[in-house]
Design a protein around this motif. Structure first.
Motif, PDB file in Angstrom:
ATOM      1  N   LYS A  49       0.843  -1.190   0.000  1.00 52.19           N
ATOM      2  CA  LYS A  49       0.000   0.000   0.000  1.00 52.19           C
ATOM      3  C   LYS A  49       0.884   1.248   0.000  1.00 52.19           C
ATOM      4  CE  LYS A  49      -3.587   2.742   1.180  1.00 52.19           C
ATOM      5  NZ  LYS A  49      -4.801   2.965   0.399  1.00 52.19           N
ATOM      6  N   TYR A  50       0.635   2.164  -0.959  1.00 52.06           N
ATOM      7  CA  TYR A  50       1.363   3.432  -1.013  1.00 52.06           C
ATOM      8  C   TYR A  50       0.439   4.569  -0.604  1.00 52.06           C
ATOM      9  CZ  TYR A  50       5.213   1.077  -3.351  1.00 52.06           C
ATOM     10  OH  TYR A  50       6.261   0.239  -3.631  1.00 52.06           O
ATOM     11  N   LEU A  53       1.231   8.015  -4.906  1.00 52.66           N
ATOM     12  CA  LEU A  53       1.799   7.589  -6.188  1.00 52.66           C
ATOM     13  C   LEU A  53       2.064   8.834  -7.021  1.00 52.66           C
ATOM     14  CD1 LEU A  53       2.468   5.655  -8.560  1.00 52.66           C
ATOM     15  CD2 LEU A  53      -0.001   5.596  -9.059  1.00 52.66           C
ATOM     16  N   PRO A  88      -3.432   3.199  -3.994  1.00 54.87           N
ATOM     17  CA  PRO A  88      -2.751   4.236  -3.202  1.00 54.87           C
ATOM     18  C   PRO A  88      -3.754   5.254  -2.687  1.00 54.87           C
ATOM     19  CG  PRO A  88      -2.378   4.586  -5.546  1.00 54.87           C
ATOM     20  CD  PRO A  88      -3.111   3.279  -5.425  1.00 54.87           C
TER      21      PRO A  88
END
Length: 419
Positions: A49-50, A53, A88
């Motif tokens: 999980k970001y 981005l 994200p």
């Protein structure tokens, strides 16, 4: 710790954007992953999980391919439509070319997505990008959202008491800071265990009193608030005479609750206890590492030598074996013998580890792997003494730190500060 994925194939543009975001206090290259093509970006968005981005609108499909005008929009399509994508939290699209911006405008319709025009000569993109990162830093605090996949902390440590056991952990070199979780009365302390080639994010909390119910509650809160990859308990325990010595370090390979079972009374016979010793087990990969590391810890003997207070006559050995947890403090040889009878290999008895393992086993994904490290401060009989509490808390905490830095795999790859 926030996570940023920067997708960019042009080296100079990548350098400028990376310098901008790592110029924000609190952000280093440890926070940033890089992808240079669509295929790599998809692969990384499938793994973790970001929070942010940063997407180049014009990207090659694969390494070695030509750059495609609007190629980065394939990454957006993947995020929207593919169940493997871990979405994200925020997306910033960037392009140095007007044709790429024109193609992307219709795609960036979400209020959480922003499209920016990148320029080598005009830094108008810099301030809004910095603002986005600063906002993420300000909001990225526990309790962390559970997405079933992402760990946010490398190691959470539970201790049974707010006295010597908590102090022994807070005395470790870690740059501790007290952290408040909204609407939560528990005191949490966060910091980092550091070596030359590794950095582990750490949080510690103590139960307000001894026993398995408080341990289960605090361990559950540690998991839910900080999403640790590993969950450890350290502190003191009672050892089994003739199996371990005062000050020895006991690592639980198997744990059971010695009080679990049923009392049965039949006509004309005394009531008897029928044990139901359901067990939790140490992860076998961790077990192998603990057994191997213990040899070096015993051999170097540094912490025993450095300790200035009262300590046992001999330096500690490390035992990886079966331990029992229970609801009562023991000061009775008779009761110690009855617990030993439940399993011939039990080497130590304490009051919390079974509950901590239970909290981890029943938690939501991603579940942490558990480690119980205790040091013998008495033998649970009528000769019980508190004289080695401080030493036992000290030696178990230092063993946990040294083992963690030597063997635990951090969430992020380590990047030295000067790179």
């Amino acid at each position: 710790m926030i996570r940023i994925l920067l997708t960019e194939d042009e080296p100079e543009k990548k350098r400028l954007i990376a310098e901008t975001i790592t110029g924000v206090p609190g952000i280093t290259l440890n926070n940033v992953d890089f992808a240079a093509d669509v295929h790599e970006a998809k692969r990384m968005l499938s793994k973790k999980k970001y929070d942010l981005l940063i997407l180049d609108i014009n990207l090659p499909r694969k390494a070695g391919d030509k750059v495609e005008n609007g190629g980065g929009l394939q990454v957006l399509d993947f995020i929207k439509r593919n169940v493997k994508a871990i979405k994200p939290s925020y997306i910033v699209g960037m392009s140095a070319y007007q044709d790429g911006m024109s193609i992307a405008e219709s795609e960036f319709t979400s209020p959480l997505w922003k499209l920016m025009n990148f320029s080598m000569t005009d830094d108008a993109w810099v301030k809004p990008l910095i603002g986005a990162v600063e906002y993420l830093l300000a909001t990225n605090k526990p309790p962390y959202v559970c997405d079933g996949t992402t760990y946010h902390t490398d190691l959470a440590i539970f201790v049974a008491l707010e006295g010597e056991e908590l102090k022994s952990v807070l005395d470790l070199e870690c740059d501790w800071e007290k952290v408040e979780v909204p609407h939560d009365f528990t005191s949490y302390f966060t910091g980092k265990f550091k070596s030359e080639n590794k950095e582990l994010s750490v949080v510690v909390a103590a139960a307000p009193r001894m026993g398995m119910p408080p341990a289960a509650v605090i361990a559950t809160k540690l998991i839910n608030n900080f999403r640790p990859k590993y969950l450890a308990i350290t502190g003191i325990c009672a050892g089994v005479r003739k199996k371990v010595a005062m000050g020895d370090i006991l690592v639980a390979d198997t744990l059971f609750d010695w009080g679990s079972g049923k009392w049965e009374k039949k006509r004309d016979t005394p009531a008897r206890f029928l044990p139901a010793s359901y067990q939790w087990h140490l992860d076998q990969n961790l077990r192998a590492k603990l057994v191997e590391y213990s040899k070096d810890f015993v051999a170097n003997n540094l912490h025993y030598k450095s300790y200035k207070g009262r300590k046992p006559r001999v330096s500690p050995k490390v035992h990886v074996e079966i331990m029992a947890s229970g609801a009562a403090v023991l000061q009775s040889a008779e009761h110690m013998a009855s617990i030993r009878a439940l399993h011939k290999n039990v080497i130590g008895i304490e009051m919390e580890s079974y509950a901590v393992f239970t909290a981890a086993e029943y938690s939501s994904d991603p579940r942490p792997k558990c480690i119980s490290v205790k040091s013998v401060c008495d033998f649970g009989d009528d000769k019980k003494s508190d004289g080695f509490h401080e030493y036992s808390a000290f030696i178990s905490a230092n063993f946990l730190k040294d083992f963690s830095l030597a063997n635990l795999e951090p969430i992020h790859d380590f990047i030295a500060p000067d790179t």
